[in-house]
Each structure stands twice: as structure tokens, then as C-alpha cells.
Scaffold this active site. Sequence first.
Site, PDB file in Angstrom:
ATOM      1  N   LYS A  65     -11.612  56.536   3.993  1.00  0.00           N
ATOM      2  CA  LYS A  65     -10.624  55.541   4.801  1.00  0.00           C
ATOM      3  C   LYS A  65     -11.205  54.263   5.101  1.00  0.00           C
ATOM      4  O   LYS A  65     -10.831  53.048   4.796  1.00  0.00           O
ATOM      5  CB  LYS A  65      -9.667  56.043   5.841  1.00  0.00           C
ATOM      6  N   GLU A 120      -6.989  51.533  15.039  1.00  0.00           N
ATOM      7  CA  GLU A 120      -5.883  50.640  14.780  1.00  0.00           C
ATOM      8  C   GLU A 120      -4.904  50.529  15.655  1.00  0.00           C
ATOM      9  O   GLU A 120      -4.684  51.350  16.519  1.00  0.00           O
ATOM     10  CB  GLU A 120      -5.417  51.232  13.601  1.00  0.00           C
ATOM     11  N   HIS A 157       3.976  64.704   7.318  1.00  0.00           N
ATOM     12  CA  HIS A 157       3.316  63.930   6.283  1.00  0.00           C
ATOM     13  C   HIS A 157       3.586  64.098   4.820  1.00  0.00           C
ATOM     14  O   HIS A 157       2.646  64.107   3.816  1.00  0.00           O
ATOM     15  CB  HIS A 157       1.831  63.722   6.426  1.00  0.00           C
ATOM     16  N   ARG A 172      -4.041  58.214  -8.316  1.00  0.00           N
ATOM     17  CA  ARG A 172      -3.529  59.294  -9.288  1.00  0.00           C
ATOM     18  C   ARG A 172      -1.970  58.619  -9.358  1.00  0.00           C
ATOM     19  O   ARG A 172      -1.393  58.012  -9.014  1.00  0.00           O
ATOM     20  CB  ARG A 172      -3.599  60.528  -8.398  1.00  0.00           C
TER      21      ARG A 172
END
Length: 667
Positions: free
Chosen positions: A116, A200, A235, A292
Site C-alpha cells: 500500500k 492518513e 470489507h 485483476r
Amino acid sequence: MINKILIANRGEIACRIIRTAKRLGIRTLAVYSDADAGAMHVAMADEAVRLGPAPASESYLRPELILEVARSQGADAIHPGYGFLSENAGFAAQCASQGIIFIGPPVSAIEAMGSKSAAKSIMGDAQVPLVPGYHGENQDQDFLKTQGDLIGYPLLIKASAGGGGKGMRVVERGEDFAAALAGAMREGKNSFGDDRVLLERYLKRPRHVEIQVFADSQGETVYLFERDCSIQRRHQKVVEEAPAPGMSPELRQHMGEAAVAAARAIGYVGAGTVEFLLDTDGSFYFMEMNTRLQVEHPVTEMICGQDLVEWQIRVASGQPLPLRQEQLAIEGHAIEVRIYAEDPTREFLPSIGRILHLRTPEEGPHVRIDRGVRQGDEVSIHYDPMIAKLIVWDQDRPSALRRLREAVSTFEVTGVNTNLSFLSTIANHDAFAAADLDTGFIERHRQELIPERTPASDRVLALACLELLLSRKAEAARAAGTSRDPYSPWHGTQGWRLNGDNHHSLIFEDGETEVSLIAHYRRDGYLLELPGGEMLVQGELEPDGSLSANLDGLRLRARVVRSGAERTVLCQGSSHRLMLRDPYARSQQDDREGRLTAPMPGKVIALMVGEGAEVEKGAPLVILEAMKMEHTITAPSAGKILSLNFAVGALVADGAELIEFQPCVEA
Ligand code: MV4
């Protein structure tokens, strides 16, 4: 051109890829584990080769096995689908080194997006908007605290190697930072072997809006607009739609061009998705890039009129993109829901078992069903328990939403629990209709969306009774039709009795509750004594097995699906499972005492007794691991262990008989 594709996947995506390959005249080679020997994707493919035992780690996640099959069977390309090896850079590299086309992005692109923080650095250099924060290499705790104070609170600490929400911690105040940082680093180390973090600014009500990008090997890159995937549970995406409600053409272009810049920044080729957080003020920020084809790609296909797997195959063959950006346009609105074998009343525990009944809405230009299972197939504990994806399309969102409500209400599955009623509640929720979407939707409406297990309504009980009584009436009529004495009074089914009211006692188990009912025969039907009062019911069993019912004057269609003593009542999009208690059979309680069954799917992690052991009531017998918890199965009474049916390490389905147990007869 590619002549034979090995599909290194299973379930609905494997079937979906096979469908496109067949349409293009390309031969298909499926691979399967022992649990999938009879699966739909194996039946659909031109050829199929066994990989190994059921566990994915011994089959679908074995690159060397898959490559060996590709080589030996002459496949010149491998499509990884999603999940499994689809973002495994090593596998993609092995394909390339062995001259087998990997239908996916270059190895370098997969590697670039694997971290990330590395991804954020690349995107920041490409001027792709990032959430204000810190994602550098300096992981000194005091330095990070200083960075946190600069960002401001609330902020998010994220594990750099994390994904899907794992390793995320919200920090509301500066004084909470140190503890949260230690926790995030610990979780990152334990879960990903990497304790690096990034910081963040925390967006309170973001939407998850992702852009489908596609690039060919000649340097062309386009975006196929956006999908809103904000409705997620833990999620896991539940509902996805395209285009994103309320998206202005300017914002759409801005996000699309940012996504193309992201793809170009890593030399992307093939299908990819750039995920953004869209804040309430219209600002958007790069979240991550998926290298993907996504589960939810069909909603993009429906509004663009394109087959993205065909695009993948063409691009992987070295062909240019089929369309240029100016040739792409949005038509209408599409919504997808994921139908899972899981139980929303039990924390969405997977529901393992055989699909006894599967009846889907009619497909056409407005309804598409991507499924990987058929009636009679098993939902295995080894894999994602998805049954199908239901995708609807229409000219605008309200019309698509009407299609969704209708399609979900006529999607019938029994034999396993499903999330259909959960999906139906979302589809019928005012907030969803109003497109009041953000990543907190399910949590905000949890009480209405995920009800506790509700007892069977009088309507459900009446339908189960009616089906039973009509079935018995039909059986008696058939018996009379074949009897040498068709006029025998024993064949009578009108319930007429001299000087008395003929009635029938019925008992249903509803979860842990026992419900006793009485059915009084009447000339034109049955008068039922139900928990909520009396109800006059009539009806017909239709040739297709459905039930046309009249309940106190209310006419409706339903279906009652049987499996032994189990009855699943399907009516207007909801389903309810009951057990018919036959008063003449051995007591179910006795039966239950003689059989110790698994309360849920899980793994046997300890056997506390041996066969032949004499035990006292409450003695621990078996320990099951399920839902990341340990469950101890104890002796229901004093008695003897006749047999242990599973060894330590065995995976058991919900209801599997673990032990044959002989209760001691009370002296
Ligand atoms: C966020 C966020 C709020 N603010 N980042 C969740 C997993 C990973 N995809 C990123 N996630 C989030 N990152 C900031 N700065 C909220 C989430 C988030 C989320 C994002 C997308 C879809 C569903 C979500 C559910 C919970 C939290």
C-alpha cells in the site's frame, strides 16, 4: 491467437470465463479439486484435470500443479479469475518463463501494487490524489506521532502490507496515538509479517468508488467508468452498482483520468481497478489498485455493453483495445448483489450443505445470473460460499432497483441458509432507494438489515401446514387410485367423521422453539389453530411444486421445499426453515441425545474421550474450532461413547454427527 485456456479457478468466475471462451471458439481446460469433481465449471469445460485434495492450499493455490497441467494439456494461456493466484506475481512470472500467456497484468504491475505504501508513493508521483497523510519509510514512533499531529485528528493508522481493512486503527485524539500505533504494528507483524504503517486523515463517511481501467500492450489505456461499492460488510462487498449515483460528468471524467494516470504510472496492461475514497465534499483519494478482474465487473459490462473477459483475452493475445475512450458510453444503470450461502442471523456464518432447491429468475436483457452451482451441488467449507451473482439492468436507477427487488424475491434456494432476505431488505430500504450510500451503510441500518432470528409467522406456519395437508391428500388420492377397494373409507381425505370434528395435530420445530398446531378439516379447506389465532386456509399444489394458497382470503404463491423432516417455506423473497416433528417417530429429543452433532461448520481440534468410555452428564467430549472460537461439545447425560466419527483435524459441516452416544437408562 490463444487456442486453449486453462481456467485456474472455480465457481461462478470459472463458469463465466468458460462461457466467453466458448463464444470465441477457444477451447477450455478446467482444473478442480476433489471437492469440485462434480462441479459446474468442470461440466462446462471442454477438458478438466484433477489438481488434488479439497483444501485450496493443496489444489487451486498450487502454482506448480497448475503449470504442469497447462504444459501437459497444451494450454497456451491461463486465466486466473479473481482470488486464488490472480495477484500472485510469482505465478505470473512462472507463466511467462514457461511461455504460457498469463491473462492478467505484467508481473511488475502486480508487484508495484502489492504494498500500500509503495503504491501510494507511485500514485503520488503520478499526481493521483492521495488522502493527506504520511506513507514514508521513517517508522520511528516519535516521528510518526509528530506526523500524526500535523495531519490532525481523527486519523487512521494503516498497516502498509494490509488490505481489506485489516490492521486499520482510528485515532480520535493525540493521547491515543502511541497505543494505537503499537497495536497496528503488532497486528501488521502478526498478520502480514510486516509492521510498517502509514498515516492518513480519517474520512468519516466516504464512499467506495472504483474505476475500471483497461490497457493494451500498444500503450492505449481507457476507463470504463465507475462502480459504487460502498455497501460492504466487514470489507466484503455486498451490493455494487454502475454508474455511481449522483456522479457528475465532470467528476466522472476527473476520476477516470486519474485512474488512467495510475495505470500508466505502472505500465499496466489488461483489466484493472483503481479504488478511490469519495468524500462528502466531492474530493476523491486513491485507496488501492487491484491488478485483476473484479467480482463486480458485470455491472460495468452491462452499462457499457462490453465483455471484459473477451477484452482480456484479446489484449493478452497482443491485440489492441477493442474500443477507444470516445467510443465508450454509459447506457442505463446496473446493480449487482452477491448471493451467499451464509446465515445473517448467525453472524453470517457460512452455511455448508447441499443445495436442494435452486430456482432463479428468468434471465434476459434485464437480469443476468453468474452462478457456479446447480441444484444438488454442495456448498463446501473449503471455499468462498458464493452461490451466484445477480445482476440487473435498466434505463435508470429506479427502474433497475425495481428489477432487483423482483429478481431477489423470486430467487429460491433451499438446503443451505442464504443472505437473500438480507439482500431483499437492503433493496427495499428507503436509504438505498435514496442512494444514501457510504461505507457505513450496513452498520448504520444494522437493526433493520440484520434482524435477530424471527420466529415463524402465522403465514409461514399456515403455508407449511397447507403444503403438508395437501400433499397427504394427494398421496391418499393416489393410494385410492391404485387400491383394489377405491371406495374404502380409509382413503377418505375430506376429514368427515361420524359425530366428531376430524382434526390433525401438527408439531413444528422453529429453531429452538416447538410450535403445536391443530388443523380442523372443513368442507372447503382447513381451519388452523395458529399461535396468533385461527386461520381458514385453502390451496392447490401446482404441477411445478409451488403452492397457490388462500389464507383467510389472501391469495399468494409460495413454495415449501422438503428435505426429510425439514421444511423451507419460500414466500415473497423470504425463507424460513422449520422441522416437522412426526409425533409417531422416535422422540427427536431421544434421537438428539443419541446423536451429538456439530452446532456449526468447523474443525475438530480435540477429542476428550475414547470409544467405549463411560461419561457423566456434562463431560467434555469434543472441541470444535469455528468462527475463530472453540466450542466444547459435552455429554447431554450420563452414558457411553459408542463411536467417534471424526479424527482430530477433520472439517465437519453444520449438523454432522460427531459422536454416537448411548444415554444411560435411568434406573
Ligand atoms: C479509509 C477510510 C476512511 N478514511 N481511509 C477500508 C479498507 C481499505 N480498503 C481502506 N478502507 C478505508 N480507508 C481513510 N483515510 C475508510 C475505509 C473503510 C472502507 C473503505 C472502502 C470500503 C469499505 C470500507 C469500510 C470501512 C472502512
